[in-house]
Design a protein around this motif. Structure first.
Motif, mmCIF file in Angstrom:
data_model
loop_
_atom_site.group_PDB
_atom_site.id
_atom_site.type_symbol
_atom_site.label_atom_id
_atom_site.label_comp_id
_atom_site.label_asym_id
_atom_site.label_seq_id
_atom_site.Cartn_x
_atom_site.Cartn_y
_atom_site.Cartn_z
ATOM 1 N N PRO A 1 0.789 -1.233 0.000
ATOM 2 C CA PRO A 1 0.000 0.000 0.000
ATOM 3 C C PRO A 1 0.825 1.289 0.000
ATOM 4 N N PHE B 1 -6.656 -4.910 4.548
ATOM 5 C CA PHE B 1 -7.935 -5.317 5.152
ATOM 6 C C PHE B 1 -7.967 -6.816 5.424
ATOM 7 N N ARG C 1 -2.837 14.238 11.692
ATOM 8 C CA ARG C 1 -2.114 13.898 12.916
ATOM 9 C C ARG C 1 -1.442 15.132 13.525
ATOM 10 N N SER D 1 -7.879 13.054 8.337
ATOM 11 C CA SER D 1 -7.099 11.946 7.787
ATOM 12 C C SER D 1 -7.369 10.716 8.643
ATOM 13 N N ALA E 1 -5.157 9.005 10.124
ATOM 14 C CA ALA E 1 -4.320 9.058 11.333
ATOM 15 C C ALA E 1 -5.049 9.824 12.430
ATOM 16 N N VAL F 1 -11.607 11.152 5.304
ATOM 17 C CA VAL F 1 -11.565 11.379 3.864
ATOM 18 C C VAL F 1 -10.483 10.478 3.276
ATOM 19 N N GLN G 1 -9.266 6.977 0.377
ATOM 20 C CA GLN G 1 -9.529 5.757 -0.389
ATOM 21 C C GLN G 1 -10.547 4.885 0.320
ATOM 22 N N THR G 2 -10.442 4.816 1.625
ATOM 23 C CA THR G 2 -11.331 3.933 2.371
ATOM 24 C C THR G 2 -12.262 4.711 3.272
ATOM 25 N N ASN H 1 1.241 23.102 6.264
ATOM 26 C CA ASN H 1 2.061 22.070 6.873
ATOM 27 C C ASN H 1 3.406 22.695 7.212
ATOM 28 N N ALA I 1 6.342 18.079 2.468
ATOM 29 C CA ALA I 1 5.153 17.209 2.589
ATOM 30 C C ALA I 1 4.502 17.013 1.223
ATOM 31 N N ASP J 1 3.501 26.683 10.955
ATOM 32 C CA ASP J 1 3.003 25.887 12.066
ATOM 33 C C ASP J 1 1.497 26.098 12.186
ATOM 34 N N PHE K 1 -0.502 25.721 14.554
ATOM 35 C CA PHE K 1 -1.003 26.354 15.777
ATOM 36 C C PHE K 1 -0.905 27.879 15.697
HETATM 37 C C1 LIG Z 1 -5.373 0.265 3.424
HETATM 38 C C2 LIG Z 1 -5.148 1.669 3.867
HETATM 39 C C3 LIG Z 1 -6.179 2.571 3.716
HETATM 40 C C4 LIG Z 1 -6.025 3.892 4.121
HETATM 41 N N1 LIG Z 1 -7.067 4.747 3.940
HETATM 42 C C5 LIG Z 1 -6.901 6.043 4.291
HETATM 43 C C6 LIG Z 1 -7.947 6.995 4.081
HETATM 44 O O1 LIG Z 1 -9.038 6.671 3.606
HETATM 45 N N2 LIG Z 1 -7.722 8.278 4.445
HETATM 46 C C7 LIG Z 1 -6.526 8.698 4.987
HETATM 47 O O2 LIG Z 1 -6.372 9.893 5.293
HETATM 48 N N3 LIG Z 1 -5.534 7.810 5.191
HETATM 49 C C8 LIG Z 1 -5.699 6.502 4.874
HETATM 50 N N4 LIG Z 1 -4.680 5.626 5.119
HETATM 51 C C9 LIG Z 1 -3.521 6.079 5.912
HETATM 52 C C10 LIG Z 1 -2.483 6.835 5.122
HETATM 53 O O3 LIG Z 1 -1.584 5.921 4.537
HETATM 54 C C11 LIG Z 1 -1.696 7.779 6.056
HETATM 55 O O4 LIG Z 1 -1.116 7.025 7.081
HETATM 56 C C12 LIG Z 1 -2.536 8.883 6.682
HETATM 57 O O5 LIG Z 1 -3.286 9.550 5.681
HETATM 58 C C13 LIG Z 1 -1.638 9.877 7.396
HETATM 59 O O6 LIG Z 1 -2.413 10.846 8.053
HETATM 60 P P1 LIG Z 1 -1.778 12.276 8.379
HETATM 61 O O7 LIG Z 1 -1.373 12.951 7.119
HETATM 62 O O8 LIG Z 1 -2.738 12.981 9.269
HETATM 63 O O9 LIG Z 1 -0.535 11.918 9.296
HETATM 64 P P2 LIG Z 1 1.018 12.037 8.999
HETATM 65 O O10 LIG Z 1 1.394 11.332 7.753
HETATM 66 O O11 LIG Z 1 1.696 11.643 10.253
HETATM 67 O O12 LIG Z 1 1.233 13.575 8.721
HETATM 68 C C14 LIG Z 1 1.109 14.578 9.683
HETATM 69 C C15 LIG Z 1 1.552 15.873 9.039
HETATM 70 O O13 LIG Z 1 1.347 16.937 9.927
HETATM 71 C C16 LIG Z 1 2.446 17.832 9.821
HETATM 72 N N5 LIG Z 1 2.537 18.564 11.091
HETATM 73 C C17 LIG Z 1 2.809 18.044 12.313
HETATM 74 N N6 LIG Z 1 2.785 19.027 13.241
HETATM 75 C C18 LIG Z 1 2.472 20.169 12.600
HETATM 76 C C19 LIG Z 1 2.319 21.529 13.011
HETATM 77 N N7 LIG Z 1 2.436 21.880 14.296
HETATM 78 N N8 LIG Z 1 2.027 22.454 12.082
HETATM 79 C C20 LIG Z 1 1.902 22.114 10.766
HETATM 80 N N9 LIG Z 1 2.053 20.852 10.324
HETATM 81 C C21 LIG Z 1 2.334 19.894 11.226
HETATM 82 C C22 LIG Z 1 3.641 16.969 9.557
HETATM 83 O O14 LIG Z 1 4.660 17.703 8.891
HETATM 84 C C23 LIG Z 1 3.044 15.878 8.664
HETATM 85 O O15 LIG Z 1 3.165 16.222 7.292
HETATM 86 C C24 LIG Z 1 -4.811 4.307 4.709
HETATM 87 C C25 LIG Z 1 -3.766 3.409 4.843
HETATM 88 C C26 LIG Z 1 -3.919 2.095 4.436
HETATM 89 C C27 LIG Z 1 -2.786 1.140 4.587
#
Ligand SMILES: Cc1cc2nc3c(=O)[nH]c(=O)nc-3n(C[C@H](O)[C@H](O)[C@H](O)COP(=O)(O)OP(=O)(O)OC[C@H]3O[C@@H](n4cnc5c(N)ncnc54)[C@H](O)[C@@H]3O)c2cc1C
Ligand SMILES: Nc1ncnc2c1ncn2[C@@H]1O[C@H](COP(=O)(O)O)[C@@H](O)[C@H]1O
Lengths: 249, 310
Positions: A13, A38, B202, B227, B229, B242, B244-245, B279, B284, B297, B299
């Motif tokens: 993935p 899944f 996240r 997301s 996460a 939001v 793929q799944t 971000n 990113a 940032d 915040f």
């Molecule tokens: C089968 C499968 C299905 C999935 N389906 C989905 C899906 O439907 N939707 C989905 O979203 N994901 C899905 N995922 C998960 C996906 O792969 C990612 O893990 C997920 O999207 C990451 O979420 P994120 O961007 O919030 O977290 P992260 O990847 O951890 O990113 C966090 C971001 O926040 C930024 N950040 C942190 N602190 C601050 C700050 N103070 N100010 C500004 N920026 C900051 C960081 O730089 C980083 O870029 C799936 C994964 C799998 C394996």
């Protein structure tokens, strides 16, 4: 209680696939492959039910080429007891897969089938519902919680507006959503143990069902690329752009 | 023969995605018939009859359709299939749950999540989290299809005056039973139809911090997304995911805050008209799809942006 878990081998993935230049499909040669996420959750759920004394045996099934043995070994390293490979290099679609699975289920007679909700390559999200239909069994799709109580299962499903809980008569087919559980990491000794667990290979022709694909794939295209955007320096510039250039606020 | 659309509704009103499925149906031919199966669903049937482009409404009213159980609805749809060339439903959790079961009972393929009608037997659908667009042709006598709502305009909810006919309901299958549901209530617009969506990842760090998005959402009349996460970490309920799944959205404006831009997330939002990404990591991947990227940032960004919207 015997649980059957159909699993699929897919491109890892984390890899972003490329469309082939002749538009016949997606380039998968030499890519890292893995168990569909899944399906991994489905195996984990079955193994947990077994560990909790709710199930006696967990059997994995996959349909695909001989290379699919690797995901069956992974599933057995997670704790499944044995595995069946329905070996074929033919093109497969959910209806045909569901028919092959049904034939295996008629022989194995499980009380519960746990599938993934969706294979992340073709993104069909169909096989579980089709299998339940062919068997005349109830279906608990997109499950985020599963409880077995005697002759029925209580399933909490992720639906668009929130969560829904259903009571299903057993035997039933369940499909997993991401939050059902978090799959374990497999440990080396378990990988070694899994090598000795039984893995039967059967030919689909011996199951006597027509699994030929129905849909004809005409082409696969690359989606339109978004045009490159810009970086703005600060909030004031962002707000100005959204108001005056994009006109969306 | 007709094109049959299975309405998603709550007995009172149609769910918005039904209108997008009706538009897709209209591109396949005429007449378009809408099935409203429910319990005391007269209001929903009346709403369906008023939709522009609908030729006929079939109302199936019975206690065993009070909740959309696939085990009950599938035999009903199958009983109506002999008059249909196509059977469509929204590619929502409702349609995804039901239509493959219908297709298997009819011994035909199901075609998931179409984004384009090429002709009466040929359709485009995304695969590999939207990294490929597959064109498929179906030789089956009846095509069973779920429709991605962001890819088709909503049919106008008024202007039609279709007749409502009641249809016979097959006896209950009785193998499944509704127990309860926990539906999220919100004063905000629905995620999949909102004009503006602000999503957090996240990077927000906690459920408490996630509420910082509300200030912006209030000002812009936006829906709140997330997301995976963020959902997994318990910052917000699963029905905000939001991707793929999760849910597929395509608003006029999508603002991604503290989201890295994994392929699975992009699959759910990259068709948005204008994308803003905030971000603190300038590398990113979300910036690759953003029309306006801001390295900052979050915040610091959120209060300043909220204030600037005054
Ligand atoms: C089968 C499968 C299905 C999935 N389906 C989905 C899906 O439907 N939707 C989905 O979203 N994901 C899905 N995922 C998960 C996906 O792969 C990612 O893990 C997920 O999207 C990451 O979420 P994120 O961007 O919030 O977290 P992260 O990847 O951890 O990113 C966090 C971001 O926040 C930024 N950040 C942190 N602190 C601050 C700050 N103070 N100010 C500004 N920026 C900051 C960081 O730089 C980083 O870029 C799936 C994964 C799998 C394996
Ligand atoms: N080739 C296959 N072999 C075994 N199980 C499969 C296969 N393809 C799909 N499945 C099962 O069906 C689920 C849903 O897949 P799909 O309907 O293709 O999205 C998967 O998560 C698997 O559990």
């Amino acid at each position: 209680m015997k649980i059957l878990v159909p699993i699929k081998r897919v491109v890892d993935p984390n890899i972003r696939v490329r469309v082939k230049s002749d538009q016949t499909g997606v380039e998968t040669a030499n890519l890292k492959m893995a168990i569909n996420p899944f399906c991994e959750i489905a195996v984990e759920e079955a193994v947990r039910l077994q560990e909790a004394g709710k199930a006696k045996e967990v059997v994995l099934v996959t349909i695909g080429g001989s290379q699919c043995q690797d995901v069956l070994r992974t599933g057995m390293a997670m704790g499944a007891d044995r595995a069946i490979l329905i070996e074929t290099d033919a093109a497969l679609q959910p209806l045909g897969i569901a028919k092959l699975l049904k034939a295996v289920i008629e022989k194995e007679a499980p009380n519960l089938v746990i599938t993934g909700k969706q294979a992340i390559d073709d993104d069909n999200n169909q096989t579980s519902q089709m299998l339940a239909a062919l068997l005349g069994w109830p279906q608990g799709t997109f499950a985020s919680k599963l409880e077995l109580n005697g002759d029925h299962a209580v399933v909490t499903r992720e639906i668009d507006g929130g969560l829904e809980t259903l009571k299903l008569r057993l035997p039933a087919v369940i499909s997993t959503d991401l939050r059902l559980n978090e799959p374990r990491y497999v440990k080396l000794p378990n990988i070694m143990k899994a090598k000795k667990k039984p893995l039967d290979v059967i030919k689909p022709e011996t199951l006597g069902v027509d699994f030929a694909p129905r849909l004809k794939s005409l082409k696969v295209e690359e989606p339109a690329k978004r045009k490159a955007g810009i970086k703005v320096a600060n909030v004031a510039e962002l707000v100005a752009k959204l108001k005056n250039e994009a006109k969306v606020i | 023969m007709s094109i049959l659309v299975i309405a998603e509704h709550d007995n009172q009103a149609l769910k918005a995605a039904t209108l997008n499925a009706i538009t897709a149906a209209g591109q396949l031919g005429q007449p378009v018939t809408v099935l409203v199966a429910g319990n005391n669903c007269q209001a929903a049937a009346t709403a369906a009859a008023a939709v522009s482009g609908v030729g006929k409404v079939l109302q199936a009213d019975a206690a065993h359709y009070a909740h959309p159980l696939a085990e009950e609805l599938a035999p009903l749809v199958v009983s109506l299939a002999k008059d249909a060339t196509h059977i469509l439903a929204p590619a929502s959790t409702f349609g995804k749950n039901l239509l493959p079961r219908v297709a298997a009972l009819l011994d035909v393929a199901a075609i998931s999540d179409i984004t384009r009608v090429v002709s009466a037997d040929t359709f485009v659908r995304p695969i590999y989290a939207g990294n490929g667009l597959l064109t498929v042709q179906s030789p089956d006598p009846v095509k069973v299809i779920t429709v991605r709502s962001t890819a088709f305009d909503a049919a106008p909810a008024t202007g039609g005056s279709a007749a409502i006919e009641s249809v016979a309901c097959p006896a209950p299958a009785g193998i499944s039973e509704f127990v309860s549901h926990a539906l999220s209530k919100s004063e905000r617009p629905e995620l999949t139809t909102a004009r503006i969506v602000i999503s957090g990842g996240r990077g927000l760090g906690s459920a408490e911090n996630f509420k910082l998005l509300e200030g912006v959402a209030d000002k812009l009349g936006a829906a709140i997304g997330a997301s995976r996460a963020a959902v997994d970490a318990g910052f917000i309920d699963n029905d905000h995911q939001v991707g793929q799944t999760g849910k597929i959205v395509a608003p006029d404006l999508y603002i991604a805050v503290g989201i890295s831009g994994a392929i699975q997330h992009l699959a759910g939002m990259k068709e948005s008209k204008v994308i803003v990404a905030v971000n603190k990591d300038e590398e990113a991947p979300i910036f690759e799809v953003a029309d306006y990227g801001l390295v900052m940032d979050l915040f610091a960004f959120l209060p300043e942006f909220t204030a600037a919207l005054n």
